[in-house]
Write an enzyme that holds these catalytic residues in place. Sequence first.
Site, PDB file in Angstrom:
ATOM      1  N   LYS A   1       0.830  -1.205   0.000  1.00 14.63           N
ATOM      2  CA  LYS A   1       0.000   0.000   0.000  1.00 14.63           C
ATOM      3  C   LYS A   1       0.871   1.265   0.000  1.00 14.63           C
ATOM      4  O   LYS A   1       2.087   1.192   0.217  1.00 14.63           O
ATOM      5  CB  LYS A   1      -0.937  -0.042   1.212  1.00 14.63           C
ATOM      6  CG  LYS A   1      -1.954  -1.205   1.148  1.00 14.63           C
ATOM      7  CD  LYS A   1      -2.907  -1.157   2.339  1.00 14.63           C
ATOM      8  CE  LYS A   1      -3.942  -2.278   2.273  1.00 14.63           C
ATOM      9  NZ  LYS A   1      -4.928  -2.169   3.374  1.00 14.63           N
TER      10      LYS A   1
ATOM     11  N   HIS B   1      -2.100  -5.437   1.465  1.00 12.79           N
ATOM     12  CA  HIS B   1      -3.376  -6.087   1.201  1.00 12.79           C
ATOM     13  C   HIS B   1      -3.088  -7.526   0.805  1.00 12.79           C
ATOM     14  O   HIS B   1      -2.062  -7.801   0.178  1.00 12.79           O
ATOM     15  CB  HIS B   1      -4.097  -5.383   0.031  1.00 12.79           C
ATOM     16  CG  HIS B   1      -5.243  -6.193  -0.500  1.00 12.79           C
ATOM     17  ND1 HIS B   1      -6.505  -6.123   0.039  1.00 12.79           N
ATOM     18  CD2 HIS B   1      -5.300  -7.136  -1.479  1.00 12.79           C
ATOM     19  CE1 HIS B   1      -7.297  -6.981  -0.614  1.00 12.79           C
ATOM     20  NE2 HIS B   1      -6.585  -7.604  -1.529  1.00 12.79           N
TER      21      HIS B   1
ATOM     22  N   ASN C   1      -2.073   0.034   6.993  1.00 12.95           N
ATOM     23  CA  ASN C   1      -1.553  -1.261   7.451  1.00 12.95           C
ATOM     24  C   ASN C   1      -0.693  -1.981   6.413  1.00 12.95           C
ATOM     25  O   ASN C   1      -0.601  -3.210   6.412  1.00 12.95           O
ATOM     26  CB  ASN C   1      -2.711  -2.125   7.970  1.00 12.95           C
ATOM     27  CG  ASN C   1      -3.758  -2.396   6.919  1.00 12.95           C
ATOM     28  OD1 ASN C   1      -3.606  -2.020   5.752  1.00 12.95           O
ATOM     29  ND2 ASN C   1      -4.828  -3.053   7.317  1.00 12.95           N
TER      30      ASN C   1
ATOM     31  N   TYR D   1     -12.298  -1.979  -4.060  1.00 14.38           N
ATOM     32  CA  TYR D   1     -12.828  -2.155  -2.695  1.00 14.38           C
ATOM     33  C   TYR D   1     -14.365  -2.094  -2.643  1.00 14.38           C
ATOM     34  O   TYR D   1     -14.917  -1.789  -1.589  1.00 14.38           O
ATOM     35  CB  TYR D   1     -12.239  -1.095  -1.767  1.00 14.38           C
ATOM     36  CG  TYR D   1     -10.840  -1.427  -1.245  1.00 14.38           C
ATOM     37  CD1 TYR D   1     -10.615  -2.579  -0.466  1.00 14.38           C
ATOM     38  CD2 TYR D   1      -9.763  -0.598  -1.488  1.00 14.38           C
ATOM     39  CE1 TYR D   1      -9.359  -2.885   0.027  1.00 14.38           C
ATOM     40  CE2 TYR D   1      -8.490  -0.898  -0.987  1.00 14.38           C
ATOM     41  CZ  TYR D   1      -8.304  -2.046  -0.223  1.00 14.38           C
ATOM     42  OH  TYR D   1      -7.051  -2.346   0.279  1.00 14.38           O
TER      43      TYR D   1
ATOM     44  N   GLU E   1      -9.794 -10.194  -7.731  1.00 19.35           N
ATOM     45  CA  GLU E   1      -8.736  -9.195  -7.556  1.00 19.35           C
ATOM     46  C   GLU E   1      -7.584  -9.322  -8.559  1.00 19.35           C
ATOM     47  O   GLU E   1      -7.057  -8.311  -9.029  1.00 19.35           O
ATOM     48  CB  GLU E   1      -8.175  -9.278  -6.131  1.00 19.35           C
ATOM     49  CG  GLU E   1      -9.173  -8.823  -5.093  1.00 19.35           C
ATOM     50  CD  GLU E   1      -8.695  -9.000  -3.661  1.00 19.35           C
ATOM     51  OE1 GLU E   1      -9.420  -8.599  -2.747  1.00 19.35           O
ATOM     52  OE2 GLU E   1      -7.584  -9.543  -3.459  1.00 19.35           O
TER      53      GLU E   1
HETATM   54  P1  ADP Z   1      -7.974  -6.782   5.422  1.00 23.23           P
HETATM   55  O1  ADP Z   1      -7.118  -5.835   4.602  1.00 23.23           O
HETATM   56  O2  ADP Z   1      -7.232  -7.297   6.625  1.00 23.23           O
HETATM   57  O3  ADP Z   1      -8.593  -7.885   4.590  1.00 23.23           O
HETATM   58  P2  ADP Z   1     -10.619  -5.525   5.448  1.00 23.23           P
HETATM   59  O4  ADP Z   1     -10.858  -6.244   4.162  1.00 23.23           O
HETATM   60  O5  ADP Z   1     -11.613  -5.716   6.538  1.00 23.23           O
HETATM   61  O6  ADP Z   1      -9.164  -5.907   6.046  1.00 23.23           O
HETATM   62  O7  ADP Z   1     -10.489  -3.967   5.193  1.00 23.23           O
HETATM   63  C1  ADP Z   1      -9.834  -3.486   4.037  1.00 23.23           C
HETATM   64  C2  ADP Z   1      -8.928  -2.359   4.453  1.00 23.23           C
HETATM   65  O8  ADP Z   1      -9.720  -1.256   4.932  1.00 23.23           O
HETATM   66  C3  ADP Z   1      -7.966  -2.656   5.606  1.00 23.23           C
HETATM   67  O9  ADP Z   1      -6.803  -3.335   5.223  1.00 23.23           O
HETATM   68  C4  ADP Z   1      -7.672  -1.251   6.128  1.00 23.23           C
HETATM   69  O10 ADP Z   1      -6.723  -0.576   5.292  1.00 23.23           O
HETATM   70  C5  ADP Z   1      -9.046  -0.596   5.986  1.00 23.23           C
HETATM   71  N1  ADP Z   1      -9.850  -0.724   7.205  1.00 23.23           N
HETATM   72  C6  ADP Z   1     -10.448  -1.846   7.678  1.00 23.23           C
HETATM   73  N2  ADP Z   1     -11.132  -1.625   8.806  1.00 23.23           N
HETATM   74  C7  ADP Z   1     -10.955  -0.295   9.083  1.00 23.23           C
HETATM   75  C8  ADP Z   1     -11.391   0.578  10.126  1.00 23.23           C
HETATM   76  N3  ADP Z   1     -12.168   0.127  11.116  1.00 23.23           N
HETATM   77  N4  ADP Z   1     -11.007   1.867  10.069  1.00 23.23           N
HETATM   78  C9  ADP Z   1     -10.232   2.341   9.065  1.00 23.23           C
HETATM   79  N5  ADP Z   1      -9.781   1.573   8.037  1.00 23.23           N
HETATM   80  C10 ADP Z   1     -10.139   0.277   8.055  1.00 23.23           C
HETATM   81 MG    MG Z   2      -9.945  -7.718   3.003  1.00 21.22          MG
END
Ligand code: ADP
Ligand code: MG
Length: 138
Positions: free
Chosen positions: A10, A116, A113, A50, A127
């Site tokens: 990212k 992805h 974070n 997304y 994807e």
């Molecule tokens: P992952 O990337 O672990 O699969 P998700 O698919 O639930 O997580 O969410 C996609 C992305 O959205 C996350 O990696 C993060 O960057 C963002 N995200 C998820 N939950 C939150 C939240 N509560 N607040 C802000 N950003 C979030």
């Molecule tokens: Mg996800």
Amino acid sequence: MIERTLSIIKPDGVKNGLTGKIIRLFEENGFEIKAIKKVHLSRSEAEGFYYVHKERPFFNSLVSFMTEGPIVLIVLSAENAILKNRELMGATNPKDAKEGTIRKMYAESIERNVVHGSDSLESAKFEIPYFFNVFEIL
Ligand code: ADP
Ligand code: MG
């Protein structure tokens, strides 16, 4: 089963100079790189990627984050690649991520974070072709 999964480094990861370290972790953990490229997404490209999260309160912020700078898209292959990459990444929220995972080591928040990874075979099937055509995947 040998699977393919989509990884994304990212904008925070790219900006903080983590591209090489993360690619190295993939190789050290037995993943093969099948395709790789650096791109800077438009808002509509990020929104499309997304779309499953479009009703979530964090959607707009997530799209802003994912378009703030370049990202690196990687197709990885390995036995159980999807779950294996999710384990290497660690939990979405770095506070919950296990020691040694990418997010534990490098992520600053639940949003920013670093990486992805596809979360299921179904997600990977959406994807990977969202970003790569058949001629780009070795
Ligand atoms: P992952 O990337 O672990 O699969 P998700 O698919 O639930 O997580 O969410 C996609 C992305 O959205 C996350 O990696 C993060 O960057 C963002 N995200 C998820 N939950 C939150 C939240 N509560 N607040 C802000 N950003 C979030
Ligand atoms: Mg996800």
